[in-house]
Design a protein around this motif. Structure first.
Motif, PDB file in Angstrom:
ATOM      1  N   LEU A 135       7.336  -4.129   1.037  1.00 25.83           N
ATOM      2  CA  LEU A 135       6.652  -2.955   1.485  1.00 25.83           C
ATOM      3  C   LEU A 135       7.492  -2.343   2.776  1.00 25.83           C
ATOM      4  O   LEU A 135       6.989  -1.351   3.583  1.00 25.83           O
ATOM      5  CB  LEU A 135       5.318  -3.200   2.313  1.00 25.83           C
ATOM      6  N   ALA A 136       8.675  -2.687   2.853  1.00 28.41           N
ATOM      7  CA  ALA A 136       9.611  -2.065   3.752  1.00 28.41           C
ATOM      8  C   ALA A 136       9.829  -0.635   3.478  1.00 28.41           C
ATOM      9  O   ALA A 136      10.403   0.089   4.350  1.00 28.41           O
ATOM     10  CB  ALA A 136      10.923  -2.922   3.824  1.00 28.41           C
ATOM     11  N   ASN A 137       9.544   0.012   2.395  1.00 31.55           N
ATOM     12  CA  ASN A 137       9.705   1.238   1.665  1.00 31.55           C
ATOM     13  C   ASN A 137       8.308   2.215   2.117  1.00 31.55           C
ATOM     14  O   ASN A 137       8.590   3.266   1.687  1.00 31.55           O
ATOM     15  CB  ASN A 137      10.377   1.352   0.444  1.00 31.55           C
ATOM     16  N   ILE A 138       7.710   1.516   2.765  1.00 33.24           N
ATOM     17  CA  ILE A 138       6.478   2.411   3.296  1.00 33.24           C
ATOM     18  C   ILE A 138       6.531   2.403   4.807  1.00 33.24           C
ATOM     19  O   ILE A 138       6.467   1.670   5.714  1.00 33.24           O
ATOM     20  CB  ILE A 138       4.975   1.707   2.774  1.00 33.24           C
ATOM     21  N   ARG A 139       6.507   3.747   5.414  1.00 34.91           N
ATOM     22  CA  ARG A 139       6.705   3.951   6.930  1.00 34.91           C
ATOM     23  C   ARG A 139       5.311   4.463   7.216  1.00 34.91           C
ATOM     24  O   ARG A 139       5.075   5.717   6.920  1.00 34.91           O
ATOM     25  CB  ARG A 139       7.833   4.933   6.801  1.00 34.91           C
TER      26      ARG A 139
END
Length: 310
Positions: free
Chosen positions: A272-276
């Protein structure tokens, strides 16, 4: 009702090149194809000034096919979009502007495809997809496809859908809406109360999206981000949607601007590193099979927010 150019019937075909069209009266389309008529245009400029159904490029009852390349289209009358489709309309390399209406409208099971066009709406919405129940268009899914070019809405949501199913496909277009609402779907004046919401599928391919997704209790949305797409906004922040899903591939990013609520979330980047999150949380329904991979967990997101069960 004085259409400048009118193709009516399956055997009717009109071809135009380097033509200027001006219509001033109420209901006067620039070009109109009905009952399976066909119109092909190259470098045709159209201006309409009438109120109510004075669209510049239009199909009407019985449908039709219009293909246009180049040209400039301007409408100034209320309820008079640059494009109104009850059939199949394809426009490429054109400038399209409506000053008192949406720039594009799809009614029923029909479509608009635009490629490398500059589109601008000064009033109401950007693109409107609906079913009026008037008999002008068969019920079904309305499809709007846009590749490159630009779409700007000065008022209201960029995309609005009611009383129908809708598919919106976007690839590399420059989008702008001053309202901050990317997509709105819900009941309006058309259809039967309680069954006149909308089911919207939004597919973003190499596309930047900015704005919120708003849905009422009888409407659904499926948002897919792929090939480096970006969504900057909140999804179902009021928690009113019947259902809403968000899917990201590992190259796409969701920048969350307010607490969001989804029925299901899928992400090829399982970290989930692409959810900021910017300190906001995303709430999901742990009873949905599509969320089994989350195992009911609360997960910290980049930026201080959480992905957590409702």
């Amino acid at each position: 009702g004085a259409n400048a150019v009118f193709a009516c019937g399956a055997g009717a075909r009109i071809d135009m090149t380097n033509v200027d069209i001006v219509c001033e009266a109420s209901g006067a389309h620039g070009v109109d194809a009905t009952m399976e008529g066909t119109i092909t245009m190259r470098d045709v400029n159209i201006t309409t000034a009438g109120n109510g159904a004075a669209a510049a490029i239009a199909t009407d009852r019985g449908g039709g096919t219009i293909t246009a390349s180049g040209g400039t289209v301007v409408t100034t009358g209320a309820k008079s979009p640059a494009i109104y489709s009850t059939g199949s309309i394809t426009v490429s390399g054109a400038a399209l502007r409506s000053t008192a209406s949406e720039v594009a409208v799809i009614e029923g099971k029909n479509s608009i495809t635009v490629d490398d066009c500059v589109m601008e709406s000064k009033s109401n919405f950007g693109v409107f997809i609906y079913q009026s129940m008037s008999g002008d268009a068969s019920p079904g899914t309305g499809t709007f496809t846009m590749t490159r070019g630009s779409l700007t809405a000065e008022q209201g949501p960029l995309f609005y859908s009611t009383n129908t199913d809708a598919v919106i496909k976007l690839n590399g277009a420059a989008l702008s809406c001053k309202s901050g609402v990317l997509l709105k779907a819900g009941a309006d004046q058309w259809g039967n109360a309680g069954a006149n919401g909308s089911n919207v599928t939004l597919i973003a391919d190499s596309q930047k999206l900015k704005g919120d997704v708003l849905l009422d209790a009888i409407s659904t949305a499926s948002v897919t981000l792929k090939n480096g797409s970006l969504l900057e906004g909140a999804v179902n922040l009021a928690g009113t949607a019947k259902s809403v899903s968000v899917a990201l591939d590992s190259s796409s990013i969701w920048i969350v601007t307010a607490d969001s609520r989804v029925s299901s979330l899928s992400d090829d980047d399982t970290s989930l590193a692409n959810i900021r999150s910017n300190g906001h949380s995303i709430y999901y329904d742990k009873t949905q099979k599509a969320n089994a991979w989350l195992d009911g967990r609360t997960i910290s997101l980049q930026g201080g927010g959480y992905l957590t069960p409702m």
